[in-house]
Structures are given as structure tokens and as C-alpha cells.
Write an enzyme that holds these catalytic residues in place. Structure first.
Site, PDB file in Angstrom:
ATOM      1  CB  SER A  80      -0.898   0.015   1.169  1.00 27.27           C
ATOM      2  OG  SER A  80      -1.487   1.115   1.507  1.00 27.27           O
TER       3      SER A  80
ATOM      4  CE  LYS B 201      -0.717   5.430   0.270  1.00 20.55           C
ATOM      5  NZ  LYS B 201      -1.178   4.089   0.693  1.00 20.55           N
TER       6      LYS B 201
END
Length: 442
Positions: free
Chosen positions: A183, A187
Site C-alpha cells: 500500500s 503510492k
């Protein structure tokens, strides 16, 4: 793709192929896989884990689900910093303008408060008018123009991660190292970085209180970065007590401004400089961490870093006057000092209790629909191992009402423990982790 079969295989400890994970994640992002099936798979992963190949495939699929910032044409190095979350952790607000003022491009994509921890976006949005919801195009132009943008994850950037993360939060599957790593890194890789520095929080106030788990998380993210030609350095820092003094959105922005003006709590300055030094070395603007520290000293001493913060605030629609007058930030209507009932030594300042206390005062969310009062929180001037006298001020409560002052007092009575014996708090910065391995610093 038969989703129940994938769930069954992971439930039984088998590995999933990269092709299968890609197809599943992209289908889920497109609304073709229901939440209940993805939730079942996440729970299977919670118990069975993912190996490095699966973790990399998951991250690649998240990246493929949306857009990336296109910064590769910029002539400057592009370095970001990410913290795994803490209480009183306003380092990003200092570090982004400080490092950007020295010639590094800093596309800093941050998050909101999670659990007991505060979020950089909520802190920045306590500045009147400050807008974090930049489009990728706006962020790209701003980094090119002034060297820094501080933005939220938009619906266009790794949307699969947004959906999966929301589901993890709702299904108690947050604390899974491969899912955390994929996760975060999805990004960061989407920011077109040339380097990344991680602040891995350690101790009772962190999401992963065990050191072995924290080091495993650091190494997982370093490996993912290496797969995408993004060198990553991680520092393990203490979160068995709040960082700095201020805990609460506007209070933390004010403290960050104090540091940019050359003052502020020593622990906050030390962690900021340690992370900043790693960023400047990764950017090849400094050859040593000592040299990088001298550069940061000069940027703060000359006012260059403060002016860069003012420039960022102005570019994102905020009231730049707060930089010279932090009293323009939201102010709580009621304040009260919290004093020690006895002489002794501060044994504990419990960061989880403080973090949840800020939420009780209205400074955080119990659910995503709640609004945040940016003015409330605590300014805690006592640290573990401090000797205190009876009646000495340990903290100040900032609250919306007199009733909330009593709530804050109750929080501090639980969180701050005075005893006769000196404690042994964790070292402020204990480990440095790179692709080469783990180096114990303390």
C-alpha cells in the site's frame, strides 16, 4: 478468474500467481469483484501472508490501476519521506519545505489520521484555505515551479489501493506487513521518485510494536523500491512517547513553524534532521550526513526553509500569514494547565492514550463522516525520565468546552505516570536499514 478458488488457495497457504493477483486487483478496482470476496481474501492474507513475489505483484497491480505523477522530466532529484504513523509526528510539515529549499523535488503524498495517530493532511488543512486535493497535473506543475507539493491521494492515483485500504480498515486486516508495504510503496512509486526515506515507528504508540516486525516491514519496502529503481533508506525511531510537545492539528502546525524558525523541541529537531540528512544524501546534494545537517542548519538559519513553507502554503490556497503569525491558526476556546500531583520522575507519557485523547476532544475521527476540530489537543512539555516537582506544569489542554477540559484532564491522568524510579525510554533513533542490511545505531 474464479475468485472463490483464489480465496480457497490462499486460505490453505498456497501462493497466488502474479497474473492472478493482477487480474483480481484490477477487477476489484473496476467494481467487478464484490467487497465480500475481497474481504475474505484479505483475511486469508492476514493469516497466511504473501511472499515477496506476491507482494510485488500486488503493488504492481495497484500501480497499474491508475495514474502516476509524471515528474521524470524534471532536472532535480525527487525524494519523499514516509512515516508509519505516530502521535505528535509533524516532521513532514517541517521536512518538505526544508529539503525542497535545498534543491530537492518533494512530491509528498500524505494521509489522514488513522486510529490513534494523526494525519499530515488534517494538520495542513488546519491552515485556513489550505487545499490538499491537488490533481496530478496541479501537483506536477507545482513541484516543477516551487519544488514541493503536499497532497492527498486522489481518485486517479492508485485507486485500487484506496479501495483495498478502506476495506482493510473496516475488516481488521490493517496490520499485515505485506499489505502495509504494498500500500505505502504503490503510492510512493506513483510519485516518480528517485529516492525514498522511511520513518518506521517503534514502541507502544506504533502500529507494529515489535522491533522484528518493524525491521521486516522496512526491509519489505526497501525490496519493493529496489524492484522499481527507487533506493530506499529507513530509520527506526521511537514512538513510546509523543514526538515533540504539540499533539493536535493546529498545535502541531504551530510547532512545526517554530522549528522552521530555528527553535522547538530537541527530539523533534533530531528526528527531522536525521531523516532530512538521508534525503539529501539520497539526492546526492550532500556526500555525508554531517554535511547534510550543515546544509539544513543554514537553510533554517537564513530563513530559506521558512520562506519555502510560506511559498507552499500560498501555492495551495492557504493563509500564508500564519507563517509569521501562528495565532491565525484555529484557537481552542478553553485552555487549562495540567500539573503534577507529586514530585518524582516521569515514568510514562503514553502515546496511544494521548492520540485517542485528541480524538475524544474532537481533533480526530471516530468514523470517516466526522469532522475534525483543528484547534484542540495537548501541549505536553514533560518527557519520560524528567524530574518534576509537585505542582509543576506537565501539559496544557486545549478544548472546545469546560466539559472537554475535564475529559482532557482525565486523559492526561491516565497517560502521564509519575514514579520514583527513572525509566528507560527507547533510543530516539535506534536502527538504519538499507538494501545492505540493518545497522544498529543505539
Amino acid at each position: 478468474m474464479i475468485v472463490p478458488r483464489l480465496i480457497e488457495r490462499k486460505r490453505d497457504g498456497e501462493r497466488l500467481e502474479a497474473r492472478e493477483l493482477r487480474e483480481l486487483v484490477l477487477a476489484y478496482a473496476a467494481g467487478k469483484v464484490p467487497d465480500y470476496q475481497m474481504a475474505a481474501l484479505l483475511m486469508a492474507i492476514y493469516f497466511r501472508g504473501l511472499d515477496r513475489t506476491e507482494m510485488n505483484a500486488l503493488m504492481d497491480a495497484m500501480l497499474e490501476s491508475g495514474k502516476r505523477l509524471d515528474l521524470s522530466r524534471l532536472p532535480m532529484p525527487r525524494i519523499d519521506k514516509h512515516s508509519t504513523g505516530g502521535v505528535g509526528d509533524k516532521v513532514s510539515i517541517i521536512l518538505a519545505p526544508l529539503v525542497a529549499s535545498l534543491g530537492v523535488g518533494v512530491p509528498m503524498m500524505s494521509g489522514r489520521g488513522l486510529g490513534h495517530t494523526g494525519g499530515t493532511l488534517d494538520k495542513l488543512e488546519s491552515i485556513p484555505g489550505f487545499r490538499t486535493a491537488l490533481t496530478p497535473s496541479e501537483a506536477e506543475k507545482q513541484v516543477a515551479r516551487i519544488g514541493c507539493a503536499m497532497l492527498s491521494q486522489t481518485a486517479e492515483i492508485v485507486p485500487a489501493d484506496r479501495k483495498i485500504y478502506a476495506l482493510r480498515d473496516a475488516t481488521a486486516t490493517v496490520e499485515v506487513i505485506p499489505l502495509i508495504a504494498a500500500s505505502i510503496m504503490s503510492k510512493k512509486i506513483a510519485e516518480s521518485l528517485t529516492g525514498l526515506v522511511l520513518d518506521i515507528k517503534r514502541g507502544s504508540g506504533s502500529f507494529l510494536p515489535k522491533l522484528d516486525d518493524e525491521l521486516e516491514l522496512a526491509q519489505a519496502m526497501i525490496d519493493l523500491g529496489a524492484q522499481h529503481a527507487c533506493p530506499v533508506v529507513a530509520l527506526v525511531t521511537a514512538m513510546d512517547r509523543p514526538l515533540g510537545h504539540a499533539c493536535g492539528n493546529a498545535l502541531e502546525v504551530a510547532e512545526a513553524i517554530t522549528v522552521l524558525k530555528g527553535a522547538g523541541p530537541p527530539d523533534l529537531i533530531e528526528v527531522t534532521y536525521a531523516l532530512g540528512a538521508e534525503m539529501l544524501v539520497l539526492a546526492t546534494l550532500a556526500s555525508t550526513r554531517e554535511g547534510a545537517r550543515a546544509m539544513m542548519d543554514a537553510a533554517i538559519g537564513s530563513g530559506k526553509a521558512l520562506r519555502k513553507f510560506e511559498e507552499i502554503v500560498n501555492a495551495q490556497g492557504g493563509d500564508k500569514a500564519v507563517v509569521n503569525d501562528p495565532l491565525r491558526l484555529p484557537q481552542a476556546r478553553h485552555r487549562s494547565e495540567f500539573v503534577s500531583k507529586r514530585a518524582g520522575v516521569v515514568q510514562t507519557v503514553d502515546p496511544r492514550a494521548i492520540g485517542y485523547g485528541v480524538i475524544e476532544l474532537g481533533g480526530g475521527r471516530r468514523n470517516m463522516e466526522e469532522s475534525v476540530d483543528p484547534s484542540v489537543g495537548f501541549v505536553i512539555t514533560s518527557k519520560p525520565a524528567d524530574h518534576v516537582a509537585k505542582g509543576q506544569v506537565l501539559a496544557t489542554i486545549h478544548a472546545r468546552s469546560k466539559t472537554d477540559l475535564e475529559t482532557g484532564r482525565s486523559v492526561l491522568e491516565r497517560a502521564i505516570v509519575i514514579s520514583d524510579a527513572a525509566p528507560s525510554p527507547l533510543p530516539l533513533i535506534s536502527h538504519r536499514v538499507t538494501l545492505r542490511g540493518v545497522q544498529a545505531l543505539a
